[in-house]
Scaffold this motif. Structure first.
Motif, short mmCIF file in Angstrom:
data_model
loop_
_atom_site.label_atom_id
_atom_site.label_comp_id
_atom_site.label_asym_id
_atom_site.label_seq_id
_atom_site.Cartn_x
_atom_site.Cartn_y
_atom_site.Cartn_z
N SER A 241 11.18 -16.20 -60.19
CA SER A 241 10.00 -16.12 -59.28
C SER A 241 8.92 -16.73 -59.37
O SER A 241 8.12 -17.34 -58.64
N ARG A 242 8.61 -16.63 -60.81
CA ARG A 242 7.11 -17.39 -61.37
C ARG A 242 7.33 -18.79 -61.05
O ARG A 242 6.59 -19.33 -60.46
N GLY A 243 8.51 -19.33 -61.65
CA GLY A 243 8.72 -20.84 -61.53
C GLY A 243 9.03 -21.35 -59.85
O GLY A 243 8.21 -22.48 -59.54
N THR A 244 9.43 -20.37 -58.91
CA THR A 244 9.42 -20.67 -57.42
C THR A 244 8.01 -20.86 -56.93
O THR A 244 7.88 -21.57 -56.16
N GLU A 245 7.21 -19.71 -57.41
CA GLU A 245 5.82 -19.71 -56.82
C GLU A 245 4.98 -21.02 -57.13
O GLU A 245 4.35 -21.54 -56.52
#
Length: 316
Positions: A241-245
């Protein structure tokens, strides 16, 4: 299984590989992080502490405090670096020379970091062995800084060793377009950017922003695939989720700008951002063969080694 069916791993009994952890690199990387911590800790102090000569060398990071009356405030700000963690004091602060503070890595700190790095490396190597489909292979600690890989079913030991020892450090970083790479080669790169070369022959220079947008730790899965256009080998990765954001933000704000994929200090791809990528699934292309795409997917999936490993012995 990626390479398990290959002739490279045909049955040969009694084979093993001995790897050695690069302690100097491990210390150097840790001190780089400590140097950055010192910069942030001194920056956040009020009133501001002016300093110069912040640099790492050997097993220490030193910094000169410009105003002698601020030395005690600087010591107080840096105290968190010397606080014991799990009963181990990793860093020691020396202020015996007027105006000069030295943060030195202790023997206990080096031993602890080495032990942790060995355990992490063994876990990653075992994961790589499992993904490669190498039967009855196992990695275990040997001596204080060694890893013994017992691989009784491997014929091409050199090939296996090279895969296991690859650092696998992955990052996505923007290309600096304030000047061309050739201008940077012939002059000086702008602040906040570094020249990084491809692994081609001859190597191609890229001017890369130092800021890491997405790191390898943000990769949840990676698989070799073929693109829908020409059937060329690619690597498809899925981000957390952090990388996607972060990826969504970078691709939304920088349409038309190159986005570099960097593996082990080499640019492997630098596509132009055509549109925002919002779903967290990224496809990497770069003139890969099916074999190299499989190997890259393996490295991305199993994660980066915490320090460089050197092959010191291959034996049957």
């Amino acid at each position: 299984m990626i390479l398990g069916a290959s002739n490279a791993f045909a049955s040969v009994s009694g084979t093993h590989i001995l790897l050695r952890l690069d302690g100097d690199e491990l210390i150097s990387r840790r001190l780089e992080a400590v140097r950055d911590q010192i910069r942030m800790l001194l920056r956040d102090v009020q009133p501001r502490i002016d300093y110069s000569g912040l640099a790492a060398s050997g097993r220490a990071v030193q910094v000169r405090i410009d105003d002698v009356y601020q030395v005690e405030a600087a010591k107080s700000a840096l105290k968190t670096l010397t606080d014991p963690v799990a009963g181990i004091q990793e860093m020691a602060l020396d202020g015996s020379e007027p105006g000069l503070l030295k943060v030195t890595m202790t023997d206990a700190g080096v031993k602890s970091r080495t032990s942790v790095a060995l355990k992490q490396s063994i876990e990653i190597i075992n994961n790589r062995l499992h993904d490669l489909g190498v039967a009855n292979a196992v990695a275990e600690q040997a001596d204080e800084d060694g890893i013994l890989v017992q691989a009784p079913g491997v014929a091409d030991l050199q090939k296996l060793g090279n895969i296991l020892a690859r650092p696998g450090r992955l990052s996505f970083q923007l290309v600096d377009t304030s000047m061309t790479a050739d201008e940077a080669v012939n002059g000086r790169p702008p602040a906040g950017a570094t020249l990084i070369y491809s692994a081609d022959n001859p190597p191609v220079p890229y001017l890369i922003e130092n800021r890491v947008i997405v790191a390898g730790k943000n990769v949840m899965d990676a698989q070799a695939a073929t693109n829908s256009g020409g059937g060329e080998p690619v690597v498809a990765i899925r981000l957390d989720s952090r990388g996607t954001e972060r990826f969504k933000w970078a691709t939304t704000q920088n349409i038309g700008k190159p986005f570099a994929v960097i593996l082990d200090d080499h640019v492997i791809s630098a596509p132009i951002i055509r549109e925002p990528i919002e779903h967290g699934t990224v496809q990497i292309s770069g003139n890969f063969t099916a074999e190299s795409a499989n190997e890259l997917a393996l490295l991305f999936r199993t994660g980066a080694l915490p320090a460089r490993l050197t092959i010191v012995e291959e034996a049957r």
